[in-house]
Design a protein around this motif. Structure first.
Motif, PDB file in Angstrom:
ATOM      1  N   ASN B  21     146.136 -67.105 -32.210  1.00 28.16           N
ATOM      2  CA  ASN B  21     146.757 -65.787 -32.404  1.00 28.16           C
ATOM      3  C   ASN B  21     146.119 -64.691 -31.554  1.00 28.16           C
ATOM      4  O   ASN B  21     146.512 -63.541 -31.631  1.00 28.16           O
ATOM      5  CB  ASN B  21     146.763 -65.408 -33.888  1.00 28.16           C
ATOM      6  CG  ASN B  21     145.373 -65.345 -34.459  1.00 28.16           C
ATOM      7  OD1 ASN B  21     144.430 -65.739 -33.784  1.00 28.16           O
ATOM      8  ND2 ASN B  21     145.230 -64.851 -35.668  1.00 28.16           N
ATOM      9  N   LYS B  22     145.101 -65.035 -30.789  1.00 30.03           N
ATOM     10  CA  LYS B  22     144.528 -64.033 -29.873  1.00 30.03           C
ATOM     11  C   LYS B  22     144.189 -64.686 -28.539  1.00 30.03           C
ATOM     12  O   LYS B  22     143.024 -64.742 -28.142  1.00 30.03           O
ATOM     13  CB  LYS B  22     143.324 -63.338 -30.485  1.00 30.03           C
ATOM     14  CG  LYS B  22     142.516 -64.196 -31.440  1.00 30.03           C
ATOM     15  CD  LYS B  22     141.689 -63.351 -32.383  1.00 30.03           C
ATOM     16  CE  LYS B  22     141.274 -64.222 -33.560  1.00 30.03           C
ATOM     17  NZ  LYS B  22     140.683 -63.593 -34.670  1.00 30.03           N
ATOM     18  N   GLY B  25     142.522 -62.460 -25.735  1.00 31.07           N
ATOM     19  CA  GLY B  25     141.104 -62.240 -26.032  1.00 31.07           C
ATOM     20  C   GLY B  25     140.288 -63.473 -25.689  1.00 31.07           C
ATOM     21  O   GLY B  25     139.202 -63.371 -25.111  1.00 31.07           O
TER      22      GLY B  25
END
Lengths: 615, 221
Positions: B21-22, B25
């Motif tokens: 979900n990231k 990042g």
């Protein structure tokens, strides 16, 4: 010849330097090619640098040799001068006077910047010096050693900073070395404390700019490791044996006759270690607040709290460093922490364990932190209640809920609201605007929802909340009568609270480590000091009825959270301590064994004791 | 300054499933872990990067932990100096036996006595250690000066540079760049004409460092 001249002291510094350089050069070849004379001279130089205790003359010679070597570092070779380097890198600067220490550190810094050679060895040597050598470890926390210790720390920090200014990559290397040399949970207390103290000192200078996050998170991890290694068994045992908690740093006077290494070998003194470490960490946080960079430190602490403490099962003490940091800067850090926790709770991206934990933290934090203003409390309560209300709406159907576990987030959230209100309701009521905010919250709608939080949440909290809410006329409907039957022995509640650890987790329950308590206590709200809404009512009949146990509890409540030094009844104190710190669930039999009574149903969360007697 | 290059690279970053979900990042974290370290694949030290993710589709690797490979195009700024290149650094320490400088703020460089040309002599002038040129009194190297030197070697692990001040067009940049303006008898001549003349003569570096050319310095990218 050169060495004799050095001993005679007739040569200038630069002459000695060139003599030493010459010796080094002459032996920088395969052993068979070294002349006997050169070998002897080199041998004498190596002897001068043997790291043993020295008399005044020897120390002067030692300093001279070190200074000469500092000027000839480029001649030092890591193949031909192994014995010399071994002696240099095994020096403990703690053994020498100021001049010798300066000379050693100058040599080390000069060696560190020679290309490709000695950087790691130099850093390793400096880090090893964070701890004093074994034989003086027992004394270093004596007051008269304080100045000496601080001087050495300052010198080590300066040396490391100087190396960093010349070799910018040094902090990366330092990080690995610190990782490797950092004392572990089972290390002796006297290995651990000086190391952590010195390491935290690094954080506040230039190296901190590179390594702040590593240094602080290493310390937090150590705290958590120690913390979780302390079991309830320890606390009970330690409480019986008062000495463990009584230790003051000054008491190390006795170390001379009773070195920690020997007597402490078998005894597991983790609570004591943790207590002393907490003092060091709190002192450090305090000093960074004085220097004005608390906010930077706090951000890192919060990050490592998120990574390690938040989800640590049975974390009992380490979270208090956050509490203390917040208390020093309530308007920035205190607020930030509350918002950080509530954000985790409402975020759908977080895992349920973290969310449960976060809401337990937020409840305990807002209840206990005296420095948090009512308006912040009110806005967080509002956010929580809105979240709960929305959750209720999303639940389709109106049949009664059979499996509370699937809604544990909701119950934890609403329990947090009730818990905070138990502590803060009266102070919110005192402020007109906040009072109206409170009255506009859809509390009744949530309470009457089929999810029925009153039946599931911890009975003690429910009861106290209802008493206060009714007294403050926050609730209009008579919710209490419907609960009378199952309030104390709600099966579902018991099943829920018994299995789900977080349901009973109150991280900021009264703090039990004696030495570090002085940092926490001034800002800590104890239950006995909380103003309850019903105490204004002069014990109305209806409230007396609500609380069948009020008589007993009143007497218990008389004992304050304050640790009464003169309490000579061991059993009472023991029971008191247990009640004071009912954080995470512990085996019921422990309580039973400890106070000699049958465990009460619905264990007390923290010190909530419903009572109508004025405090 | 030589040794800086910009290159485009096609990379695949393997990401742990927990970071699904990231992703962005996770990519940045992985690339950042390469910063200021020598990478054999890139043949240099990564100083900066810019990333473009090429597609939203990623291949999942079979295995116990199903990492997924995100393909991306990246523009990388690399520091990859080779022996003999001229690089620049700020002097941080001067000693009888060495000059220490920092290159690009992260790499430390040392020029030992044997690598400093004889023209420079160590002196302590008003309490500060200085290397002063015998042939040009104005040419001084002290703490804070920016110097240009030739690279002898670089330790890839700790990014330690060994440098040399033997080549004639090395030394304090301030002096090297000013020299032509102050000491050239034909100062009024335009820079362009000087350039032309040098090009005609065909010598890239004059044998004697009387007139090192300021335009010859490559600009720092």
């Amino acid at each position: 010849m050169a060495t004799h001249e050095i001993e005679d002291g007739y040569l200038s510094d630069s002459d000695i330097q060139s003599s030493v350089a010459e010796i080094l050069e002459n032996v920088a070849k395969p052993p068979i090619m070294i002349s006997e004379h050169d070998g002897d001279l080199y041998g004498q130089l190596v002897l001068m640098l043997i790291p043993v205790e020295k008399n005044l003359d020897e120390e002067i010679l030692f300093v001279t040799a070190l200074k000469a070597l500092s000027g000839a570092v480029s001649k030092i070779n890591n193949i031909f001068h192994v014995s010399l380097l071994r002696n240099i890198f095994s020096i403990y600067i703690w053994d020498y006077g100021l001049d010798a220490r300066n000379a050693i550190l100058e040599l080390i810094t000069n060696l560190a910047i020679v290309p490709d050679k000695f950087l790691e060895d130099c850093l390793e040597m400096l880090v090893r010096n964070f701890q004093p050598p074994g034989r003086i470890r027992g004394y270093i926390y004596r007051p008269k050693f304080h100045a000496h210790k601080q001087n050495i720390y300052v010198q080590l920090h300066e040396a490391l900073c100087y190396i960093t200014s010349l070799v910018p990559i040094a902090p990366f290397k330092l990080k690995d070395i610190l990782d490797r040399r950092m004392p572990k949970v089972h290390a002796e207390k006297m290995e651990m404390l000086p190391f952590v103290e010195c390491m935290l000192g690094l954080e506040s200078n230039e190296i901190g700019d590179y390594l702040r996050s590593t240094l602080l998170s290493m310390v937090v991890e150590l705290l958590v490791d120690l913390d979780v290694s302390i079991t309830w068994g320890h606390i009970l045992k330690e409480d019986n044996n008062k000495d463990i908690f009584d230790i003051e740093l000054e008491d190390f006077h006795n170390a001379e006759y009773n070195p920690v290494g020997v007597s402490g070998g078998k005894k597991d003194n983790n609570p004591d270690k943790l207590d002393c470490l907490m003092v060091i960490v709190c002192e450090h946080i305090k000093s960074s607040a004085c220097d004005g960079h608390l906010v930077k430190v706090f951000d890192i602490l919060m990050e490592s709290f998120r990574k390690t403490v938040l989800n640590a099962y049975r974390s009992k003490f380490s979270q208090f460093i956050m509490f203390y940091a917040c208390s020093l800067e309530p308007e920035i850090c205190g607020l930030k922490f509350a918002i950080f926790l509530i954000d985790i709770f409402v975020s759908k991206a977080e895992d349920p364990i973290s969310r449960m934990s976060a809401v337990c933290y937020v409840a305990s934090y807002l209840s206990r932190a005296r420095f948090i203003s009512c308006s912040v409390v009110s806005s967080i309560i509002k956010r929580l209640v809105e979240w709960c209300y929305e959750y209720c709406h999303l639940q389709a159907g109106s049949e009664r809920i059979n499996n509370p576990n699937s809604h544990r987030l909701f119950y934890a959230g609403f329990q947090a609201v009730m818990y905070i209100l138990c502590f803060r309701m009266q102070s919110l009521m005192d402020i007109q605007e906040l009072k109206s905010v409170l009255f506009h919250l859809p509390l009744e709608a949530i309470l009457c929802h089929p999810l029925d939080p009153l039946r599931i949440c911890l009975p003690t909290i429910v009861k106290e909340f209802l008493c206060q809410a009714m007294a403050a006329h926050l609730l209009k409907k008579p919710l209490i009568s419907s609960l009378q039957d199952n309030l104390l022995e709600s099966e579902m509640s018991a099943a829920f609270g018994g299995v789900e650890r977080l349901h009973m987790f109150f991280p900021f329950d009264p703090y039990l480590l004696k030495e570090s308590d002085r940092f926490i206590k001034p800002n800590f709200e104890s239950w006995s000091m909380v103003r309850k809404t019903y105490t204004n009512l002069n014990s109305e009949d209806e409230l007396d009825d609500l609380d069948p146990l009020s008589g007993d509890d009143g007497s218990e409540d008389g004992r304050d959270d304050d640790v009464s030094a003169g309490d000579d009844d061991d059993e009472d104190e023991l029971e008191y301590s247990i009640n004071q710190m009912s954080i995470t669930p512990r085996p019921v039999f422990e309580i039973a064994m400890a106070d000699g009574r049958v465990p009460i149903p619905g264990r007390m969360p923290a010190r909530i004791r419903p009572s109508v007697s004025p405090v | 300054m030589e040794g800086l290059t910009v290159s485009d690279a096609n990379l695949t970053v393997y990401i742990h499933p927990s970071m699904t979900n990231k992703v962005r990042g996770a990519i940045l974290t992985q690339l950042s872990s390469l910063l200021f370290r020598y990478s054999e694949d890139l043949e240099g030290v990564l100083l900066a990067y810019q990333v473009n993710v090429r597609s939203k589709v990623a291949r999942i690797l079979p295995g116990l932990v199903p990492h997924f490979g995100v393909k991306l195009k990246a523009t990388l700024l690399l520091f990859a100096p080779k022996p003999g290149m001229f690089i620049e650094g700020k002097v941080v320490k001067i000693g009888r036996e060495s000059i220490h400088a920092i290159v690009l703020g992260f790499s430390s460089a040392a020029i030992m006595l044997g690598d400093i040309r004889e023209e420079f002599k160590f002196q302590i002038e008003k309490g500060t250690e200085t290397y002063i040129s015998k042939s040009h009194k104005g040419h001084r190297i002290k703490v804070g000066s920016i110097i240009r030197f030739a690279l002898k070697s670089m330790d890839e692990e700790i990014l330690h540079i060994s440098g040399s001040l033997i080549p004639p067009n090395t030394g304090c940049i301030h002096w090297l760049s000013k020299y032509g303006m102050e000491h050239d008898p034909h100062t009024k001549r335009s820079a362009k004409r000087r350039l032309e003349k040098e090009r005609d003569s065909g010598s890239s570096h004059s044998a004697v460092p009387r007139r090192p050319h300021k335009c010859r310095r490559t600009r720092r990218e």
